[in-house]
Design an enzyme around this catalytic site. Structure first.
Site, PDB file in Angstrom:
ATOM      1  N   HIS A  53       0.646  -1.237   0.049  1.00 28.75           N
ATOM      2  CA  HIS A  53      -0.058  -0.199  -0.040  1.00 28.75           C
ATOM      3  C   HIS A  53       0.918   1.235   0.049  1.00 28.75           C
ATOM      4  CE1 HIS A  53      -3.197  -2.920   1.046  1.00 28.75           C
ATOM      5  NE2 HIS A  53      -2.386  -3.292   1.865  1.00 28.75           N
ATOM      6  N   SER A  76       1.697  -0.117  -5.395  1.00 26.10           N
ATOM      7  CA  SER A  76       0.719  -0.412  -4.471  1.00 26.10           C
ATOM      8  C   SER A  76       0.223  -1.926  -4.399  1.00 26.10           C
ATOM      9  CB  SER A  76      -0.201   0.534  -4.372  1.00 26.10           C
ATOM     10  OG  SER A  76      -1.134   0.238  -3.182  1.00 26.10           O
ATOM     11  N   SER A  81      -5.717   1.574  -2.326  1.00 29.12           N
ATOM     12  CA  SER A  81      -5.156   2.129  -0.991  1.00 29.12           C
ATOM     13  C   SER A  81      -3.865   3.144  -1.326  1.00 29.12           C
ATOM     14  CB  SER A  81      -4.360   0.882  -0.297  1.00 29.12           C
ATOM     15  OG  SER A  81      -3.453   0.277  -1.273  1.00 29.12           O
ATOM     16  N   ASP A 128       3.343  -7.620   0.146  1.00 29.62           N
ATOM     17  CA  ASP A 128       2.200  -7.558   1.148  1.00 29.62           C
ATOM     18  C   ASP A 128       1.109  -8.229   0.469  1.00 29.62           C
ATOM     19  OD1 ASP A 128       0.183  -6.751   2.549  1.00 29.62           O
ATOM     20  OD2 ASP A 128       0.459  -4.889   2.758  1.00 29.62           O
ATOM     21  N   GLU A 189       4.356  -9.375   4.280  1.00 27.06           N
ATOM     22  CA  GLU A 189       3.827  -8.445   5.425  1.00 27.06           C
ATOM     23  C   GLU A 189       2.704  -8.945   6.214  1.00 27.06           C
ATOM     24  OE1 GLU A 189       4.955  -5.490   6.436  1.00 27.06           O
ATOM     25  OE2 GLU A 189       2.923  -4.388   7.158  1.00 27.06           O
ATOM     26  N   ASN A 214       4.800 -10.692   9.002  1.00 25.42           N
ATOM     27  CA  ASN A 214       3.485 -10.826   9.951  1.00 25.42           C
ATOM     28  C   ASN A 214       3.649 -11.434  11.187  1.00 25.42           C
ATOM     29  OD1 ASN A 214       0.521 -10.362   9.760  1.00 25.42           O
ATOM     30  ND2 ASN A 214       0.451 -12.447  10.167  1.00 25.42           N
ATOM     31  N   LYS A 219       4.483  -7.240  14.880  1.00 23.36           N
ATOM     32  CA  LYS A 219       3.860  -7.115  13.685  1.00 23.36           C
ATOM     33  C   LYS A 219       2.195  -7.428  14.010  1.00 23.36           C
ATOM     34  CE  LYS A 219       1.884  -6.914   9.527  1.00 23.36           C
ATOM     35  NZ  LYS A 219       0.675  -7.317   9.404  1.00 23.36           N
ATOM     36  N   ASP A 223      -0.001  -4.291  14.408  1.00 22.09           N
ATOM     37  CA  ASP A 223      -0.616  -3.677  13.416  1.00 22.09           C
ATOM     38  C   ASP A 223      -2.179  -4.449  13.348  1.00 22.09           C
ATOM     39  OD1 ASP A 223      -1.246  -4.225  10.660  1.00 22.09           O
ATOM     40  OD2 ASP A 223       0.614  -3.741   9.998  1.00 22.09           O
ATOM     41  N   ASN A 224      -2.063  -5.547  12.925  1.00 25.30           N
ATOM     42  CA  ASN A 224      -3.469  -6.292  12.918  1.00 25.30           C
ATOM     43  C   ASN A 224      -4.309  -5.993  13.756  1.00 25.30           C
ATOM     44  OD1 ASN A 224      -1.245  -7.354  11.525  1.00 25.30           O
ATOM     45  ND2 ASN A 224      -2.219  -9.655  11.278  1.00 25.30           N
ATOM     46  N   CYS A 228      -5.785  -1.815  13.442  1.00 27.12           N
ATOM     47  CA  CYS A 228      -7.446  -2.158  12.784  1.00 27.12           C
ATOM     48  C   CYS A 228      -8.298  -1.472  14.019  1.00 27.12           C
ATOM     49  CB  CYS A 228      -7.735  -3.640  12.673  1.00 27.12           C
ATOM     50  SG  CYS A 228      -6.834  -4.356  11.339  1.00 27.12           S
ATOM     51  N   HIS A 334      -7.510  -9.208   3.503  1.00 24.97           N
ATOM     52  CA  HIS A 334      -6.746  -8.534   2.514  1.00 24.97           C
ATOM     53  C   HIS A 334      -7.224  -8.633   1.364  1.00 24.97           C
ATOM     54  CE1 HIS A 334      -2.893  -7.515   0.778  1.00 24.97           C
ATOM     55  NE2 HIS A 334      -3.163  -8.113  -0.270  1.00 24.97           N
ATOM     56  N   HIS A 384      -3.589   2.177   8.776  1.00 27.15           N
ATOM     57  CA  HIS A 384      -3.236   2.316  10.273  1.00 27.15           C
ATOM     58  C   HIS A 384      -2.486   3.659  10.614  1.00 27.15           C
ATOM     59  CE1 HIS A 384      -4.561  -1.566  10.394  1.00 27.15           C
ATOM     60  NE2 HIS A 384      -3.571  -2.274  10.317  1.00 27.15           N
ATOM     61  N   SER A 392       5.777  -2.460  12.227  1.00 30.67           N
ATOM     62  CA  SER A 392       5.715  -3.526  11.188  1.00 30.67           C
ATOM     63  C   SER A 392       6.972  -3.204  10.316  1.00 30.67           C
ATOM     64  CB  SER A 392       4.263  -3.378  10.305  1.00 30.67           C
ATOM     65  OG  SER A 392       3.117  -3.420  11.202  1.00 30.67           O
ATOM     66  N   GLN A 396      10.360  -5.217   8.622  1.00 37.86           N
ATOM     67  CA  GLN A 396      10.283  -5.353   7.208  1.00 37.86           C
ATOM     68  C   GLN A 396      11.971  -5.215   6.853  1.00 37.86           C
ATOM     69  OE1 GLN A 396       9.098  -6.450   4.721  1.00 37.86           O
ATOM     70  NE2 GLN A 396       7.102  -6.633   4.866  1.00 37.86           N
TER      71      GLN A 396
HETATM   72  P1  NAI Z   1      -6.098 -14.575  11.746  1.00 37.22           P
HETATM   73  O1  NAI Z   1      -5.888 -15.962  11.061  1.00 37.22           O
HETATM   74  O2  NAI Z   1      -5.516 -14.344  13.043  1.00 37.22           O
HETATM   75  O3  NAI Z   1      -7.695 -14.371  11.809  1.00 37.22           O
HETATM   76  C1  NAI Z   1      -8.818 -14.866  10.967  1.00 37.22           C
HETATM   77  C2  NAI Z   1      -9.762 -15.318  11.785  1.00 37.22           C
HETATM   78  O4  NAI Z   1     -10.935 -15.620  10.709  1.00 37.22           O
HETATM   79  C3  NAI Z   1      -9.554 -16.777  12.313  1.00 37.22           C
HETATM   80  O5  NAI Z   1      -9.634 -16.827  13.671  1.00 37.22           O
HETATM   81  C4  NAI Z   1     -10.195 -17.691  11.513  1.00 37.22           C
HETATM   82  O6  NAI Z   1     -10.736 -19.058  12.643  1.00 37.22           O
HETATM   83  C5  NAI Z   1     -11.611 -16.931  11.217  1.00 37.22           C
HETATM   84  N1  NAI Z   1     -12.588 -17.566  10.311  1.00 37.22           N
HETATM   85  C6  NAI Z   1     -11.969 -18.243   8.942  1.00 37.22           C
HETATM   86  N2  NAI Z   1     -13.110 -18.386   8.146  1.00 37.22           N
HETATM   87  C7  NAI Z   1     -14.115 -18.066   8.758  1.00 37.22           C
HETATM   88  C8  NAI Z   1     -15.396 -17.861   8.439  1.00 37.22           C
HETATM   89  N3  NAI Z   1     -16.089 -18.499   7.489  1.00 37.22           N
HETATM   90  N4  NAI Z   1     -16.423 -17.177   9.692  1.00 37.22           N
HETATM   91  C9  NAI Z   1     -15.948 -16.698  10.725  1.00 37.22           C
HETATM   92  N5  NAI Z   1     -14.629 -16.594  10.917  1.00 37.22           N
HETATM   93  C10 NAI Z   1     -13.719 -17.266   9.886  1.00 37.22           C
HETATM   94  O7  NAI Z   1      -5.711 -13.454  10.559  1.00 37.22           O
HETATM   95  P2  NAI Z   1      -5.373 -12.038  10.608  1.00 37.22           P
HETATM   96  O8  NAI Z   1      -4.245 -11.812  11.048  1.00 37.22           O
HETATM   97  O9  NAI Z   1      -6.517 -11.510  11.624  1.00 37.22           O
HETATM   98  O10 NAI Z   1      -5.731 -11.467   9.106  1.00 37.22           O
HETATM   99  C11 NAI Z   1      -7.002 -11.640   8.610  1.00 37.22           C
HETATM  100  C12 NAI Z   1      -6.968 -10.828   7.277  1.00 37.22           C
HETATM  101  O11 NAI Z   1      -6.684  -9.552   7.532  1.00 37.22           O
HETATM  102  C13 NAI Z   1      -6.019 -11.262   6.448  1.00 37.22           C
HETATM  103  O12 NAI Z   1      -6.420 -11.476   5.071  1.00 37.22           O
HETATM  104  C14 NAI Z   1      -5.049 -10.480   6.637  1.00 37.22           C
HETATM  105  O13 NAI Z   1      -4.184 -10.310   5.474  1.00 37.22           O
HETATM  106  C15 NAI Z   1      -5.800  -9.193   6.587  1.00 37.22           C
HETATM  107  N6  NAI Z   1      -4.937  -7.946   7.144  1.00 37.22           N
HETATM  108  C16 NAI Z   1      -5.456  -6.797   7.056  1.00 37.22           C
HETATM  109  C17 NAI Z   1      -4.935  -5.624   7.539  1.00 37.22           C
HETATM  110  C18 NAI Z   1      -5.757  -4.352   7.119  1.00 37.22           C
HETATM  111  O14 NAI Z   1      -5.022  -3.327   7.636  1.00 37.22           O
HETATM  112  N7  NAI Z   1      -6.574  -3.960   6.621  1.00 37.22           N
HETATM  113  C19 NAI Z   1      -3.999  -5.925   8.584  1.00 37.22           C
HETATM  114  C20 NAI Z   1      -3.396  -7.071   9.019  1.00 37.22           C
HETATM  115  C21 NAI Z   1      -3.893  -8.007   7.987  1.00 37.22           C
END
Ligand code: NAI
Length: 463
Positions: A53, A76, A81, A128, A189, A214, A219, A223-224, A228, A334, A384, A392, A396
């Protein structure tokens, strides 16, 4: 090369620079690395392709990599983003960058391709979500005749990447294989990109070492989660100006992003419900005080729906058909396939403003869809805050130094940075917020089996 960039408006550079100056004061980890390594330049000779991003915070990351001796080209990793003033400031500073907020999918892959075009070829990737890695590896497999996947795109996204691969192959035969073989490693990332890397290892298809940034504690647990916690509600507010207090919000997924997202909505006064598939995370949600429900049971009564799972088809068309009039639907994971946006394409869309659409369902009820289902904290707001991104991105930079200076000591596998570096990243962020750290007496350190300087926890500790 002058003019080697694609940005919305280079005249935004001055505004970008002012915000960069502010961000630097909130990114103590990155600034400390500039102090520590600015003279020795451990990244000298590296040619880093960045696919992440293109925000103000990322601009501080890019300038840190450059200060450490790297040659950098950037795209990006998401079509919505980019902060155009950040991209302009980076371009004006002489680093090639290819990123515009609201670029098309075709442009997304074209810009990524351009970020690989160093005259002497790229040798490191900073990714990322894994698109830069995917581009090179998929291209090399097509060149080797290993996959005919490229002939049958099943989505607009696939069509865009396949067409770009074909274009590059026609222009420079053998380019993907040559590029893949020159890459010394990738640092990744995010959760989704890391997932892709472990899949590649399982299939025996990872051709260089990878560092999973990650899963540094500093991180994903920051960050996550805390990122958020600040940026989710920011995105919903900037998009809709809706009153959050009193509304019923459903957060799908209670991993790190889900925990931060649920806290964000609760902090704004919403009544938050959570859905989960993992009993551990479901129990955590319940014990954090959230009602854990089935999406089907709340789909017609909740006001706001947010996906945080990194999974696909979580909010499906049959769910959206049941939602009440003016329900808000968004994703902070993501990729955009968490919500079945493609199945809404034949409905009536009214664009309200950039990244906000109103969609009329067959029942006559309308939905407000944020960022077309792409991560709304970066699409509708600015992602963020700098401070958490500093943690984070310090990981990196350390990962890039490790891959560049000691890459040959690693196998083609996925690694996490050692704990002493994770603790270093945290340590670099304490002073800025006035944290005073206690010291272990030697006898105390011996009693719990650590040294007074750390690492303070065994590998299996989960924080
Ligand atoms: P995580 O693996 O810690 O959490 C995902 C959760 O979703 C798990 O607990 C899993 O059991 C649950 N899950 C999976 N399928 C499901 C369903 N059908 N119904 C309900 N729950 C379900 O992963 P994390 O780190 O929380 O990342 C989640 C996403 O966010 C990833 O795609 C990651 O790349 C992205 N992300 C986005 C950020 C942003 O700024 N927008 C920052 C960091 C990560």
């Amino acid at each position: 090369m002058p003019g080697d960039y694609i940005v919305k408006d280079i005249a935004l550079a001055e505004f970008g620079r002012k915000e960069l100056d502010i961000a630097e004061t909130e990114m103590p980890g990155l600034m400390a690395l500039r102090d520590e390594y600015g003279e020795s330049k451990p990244l000298k000779g590296s040619r880093i392709v960045g696919s992440l991003h293109m925000t103000i915070q990322t601009a501080v990351l890019i300038e840190t990599l450059v200060a450490l001796g790297a040659d950098v080209r950037w795209a990006s990793c998401n079509i919505f983003s980019t902060q155009d003033h950040a991209a302009a400031a980076i371009a004006a500073g002489g680093t090639p960058v290819f990123a515009i907020k609201g670029q098309t999918l075709v442009e997304h892959w074209d810009y990524l391709d351009r970020s690989f075009q160093f005259p002497e070829g790229a040798n490191l990737i900073l990714d990322d979500g894994g698109d830069a890695t995917l581009y090179v590896l998929l291209g090399a497999r097509v060149e080797a005749g290993e996959t005919d996947l490229i002939e049958v795109p099943t989505s607009e996204e696939e069509e865009a990447i396949f067409n770009q691969i074909k274009k590059r192959m026609a222009e420079s035969p053998g380019w993907f294989t040559k590029t893949r073989d020159a890459i010394k490693g990738v640092s990744e990332e995010t959760t989704t990109g890391v997932h892709r890397l472990y899949e590649l290892v399982k299939e025996g298809q990872l051709p260089f070492p990878a560092i999973n940034v990650n899963d540094s504690v500093t991180k994903s647990k920051f960050d996550n989660k805390y990122g958020c916690k600040e940026s989710l509600v920011d995105g919903i507010r900037r998009a809709t100006d809706t009153m959050m207090a009193g509304k019923v919000a459903v957060v799908c997924g209670y991993g790190d992003v889900g925990k931060g997202s649920a806290a964000s909505l609760r902090g704004a006064g919403a009544r938050v419900k959570v859905t989960e598939v993992d009993p551990i995370c479901a129990l955590q949600a319940a014990m954090d005080g959230f009602e854990v429900v089935l999406l089907e049971d709340v789909v017609d009564s909740a006001d706001i729906f947010i996906t945080t799972t990194g999974n696909k088809d979580v909010i499906r068309i049959e769910h959206m058909r049941e939602m009440k009039d003016m329900a808000i639907v968004g994703n902070i994971g993501h990729f955009d396939n968490e919500i079945q946006v493609a199945n809404l394409k034949n409905h009536k869309w009214t664009n309200i403003k950039d990244q906000v659409d109103m969609i009329e369902m067959p029942s006559g009820n309308r939905l407000i869809l944020l960022s077309e289902g792409r991560l709304l904290n970066l699409g509708n707001a600015t992602g963020h805050p700098s401070f958490v991104m500093s943690a984070s991105f310090t990981n990196q930079v350390l990962a890039q130094i490790e891959l560049w200076t000691r890459g040959e000591t690693y196998k083609n596998d996925v690694y996490i940075l050692p704990k002493h570096l994770d603790e270093k990243v945290a340590r670099l962020h304490l002073e800025r917020i006035g944290v005073k750290l206690s010291k272990l007496a030697p006898e105390q350190a011996a009693y719990i089996g650590v040294t007074p300087e750390g690492p303070f926890k065994p590998e299996h500790y989960r924080y």
